[in-house]
Design an enzyme around this catalytic site. Structure first.
Site, mmCIF file in Angstrom:
data_model
loop_
_atom_site.group_PDB
_atom_site.id
_atom_site.type_symbol
_atom_site.label_atom_id
_atom_site.label_comp_id
_atom_site.label_asym_id
_atom_site.label_seq_id
_atom_site.Cartn_x
_atom_site.Cartn_y
_atom_site.Cartn_z
ATOM 1 C CB CYS A 90 -0.967 -0.039 1.177
ATOM 2 S SG CYS A 90 -2.357 1.116 1.018
ATOM 3 C CG HIS A 140 -3.558 -3.462 3.554
ATOM 4 N ND1 HIS A 140 -2.560 -2.929 4.335
ATOM 5 C CD2 HIS A 140 -4.080 -2.434 2.829
ATOM 6 C CE1 HIS A 140 -2.479 -1.619 4.120
ATOM 7 N NE2 HIS A 140 -3.389 -1.294 3.202
ATOM 8 C CD GLU A 188 -1.318 -5.920 6.115
ATOM 9 O OE1 GLU A 188 -1.932 -4.851 6.266
ATOM 10 O OE2 GLU A 188 -0.924 -6.311 4.995
#
Length: 314
Positions: A117, A229, A231
């Site tokens: 990002c 993202h 994660e």
């Protein structure tokens, strides 16, 4: 241009994660001022694939950043929210780290970078030597989508050996979580002569039908960026957020973690001794629980300037 040499094996890689200014988390701690932070989900993401983590401080000199790269096996530029033109900030540190990593790879040392990002946007800022922010306004906030792979995506380093199951999930299911108001496009890369060095692997469209880059990688060196993202699929659980937590979305997130950490296993750098290594690891810090507060993080690591002085790596 030298071809980076791959180490035979490094089963215990240590990866540096760049901290950033506390603009988007300062409200968590109204009675205390911290100098930088790292979201704990990024640390867990790397640990889930068998790596250990060293926090990298912003606002340091070039000698420090050279030591970071000399001692670690890869660098991670995380997402978040900050400006690239801050003196002593994220953009400045990312630019110095990128420059040194580029030097190392040109000398034949296989040294990977992964960026998510804001971090992927920072990669391009660093690739332009910190002279120009080429991000464009782009809005895809709190949305999970499938990837639109480019025609020859299977030629990319990131996906050439990926199981078909993974690419099928990524291209058909809403497994990639987006949270951004800025992005990169093919047009701005072309305008800034970056397409000769960087390969666009996948794209998406924002709420205004603007096509942006979702996955990119350097054509010659092990530098990778994703706008989404992974994660958060694994480690963020805030109510009201559209984090994908399906079994398949977790598989894809783990694929990205495994891919990058395995890239870092190809680097043979190490700390000068076990004491410096142990005192530099993020294990020396405790994450703070922020899950009951507004925002997108369950836990974050926060740092003071005094922490910089305490860690022997500095």
């Amino acid at each position: 241009m030298a071809s980076p040499t791959i180490a035979e094996s490094n089963d215990v890689p240590i990866i540096g994660v760049l901290s950033q200014e506390t603009y988007i988390v300062s409200s968590y701690f109204p009675n205390k001022t911290y100098d930088s932070y790292i979201a704990a989900s990024y640390v867990k993401f790397l640990e889930s694939a068998g790596a250990r983590v060293v926090p990298i401080w912003i606002g340091q000199n070039e000698e420090y950043y050279r030591r970071v790269i000399q001692y670690t096996n890869g660098i991670f530029f995380p997402g978040g929210g900050t400006y690239f033109n801050e003196t002593g900030g994220y953009g400045e540190a990312a630019t110095q780290l990128y420059k040194i990593a580029l030097e190392q790879n040109n000398k034949g040392v296989y040294y990977p970078i992964w960026a998510i990002c804001l971090g992927m946007q920072g990669l391009m800022y660093a690739a332009l030597n910190g002279t120009k922010d080429i991000r464009v306004a782009c809005s895809l906030v709190n949305e999970a989508v499938s990837l639109d792979f480019v025609e020859d995506y299977q030629k990319s380093k990131m996906f050439r050996n990926a199981p078909k199951e993974i690419t099928d999930i990524l291209s058909t299911e809403n497994a990639t979580y987006n949270l951004h108001r800025y992005c990169l496009t093919k047009a701005v890369l072309k305008e800034n002569d970056l397409l000769d060095s960087w390969r666009i692997v996948a794209t998406n469209k924002d709420i205004n039908n603007l096509e942006f880059i979702s996955v990119m990688e350097h054509k010659d060196f092990p530098f990778y960026g994703v706008q989404f993202h992974p994660e958060k699929n694994q480690f963020e659980f805030k109510k009201g957020k559209h984090f994908p937590h399906s079994f398949n979305s977790i598989k894809t997130a783990q694929y990205f973690a495994n891919f990058f950490v395995n890239e870092c296993r190809k680097n043979a750098n190490k700390f000068p001794n076990e004491t410096i290594e142990a005192e530099s690891l993020i294990y020396n810090f405790s994450p703070k629980y922020t899950g009951l507060k507004s925002g997108y993080y369950e836990q974050i690591y926060v740092f003071l300037k005094s922490d910089f002085e305490r860690v022997q790596l500095l």
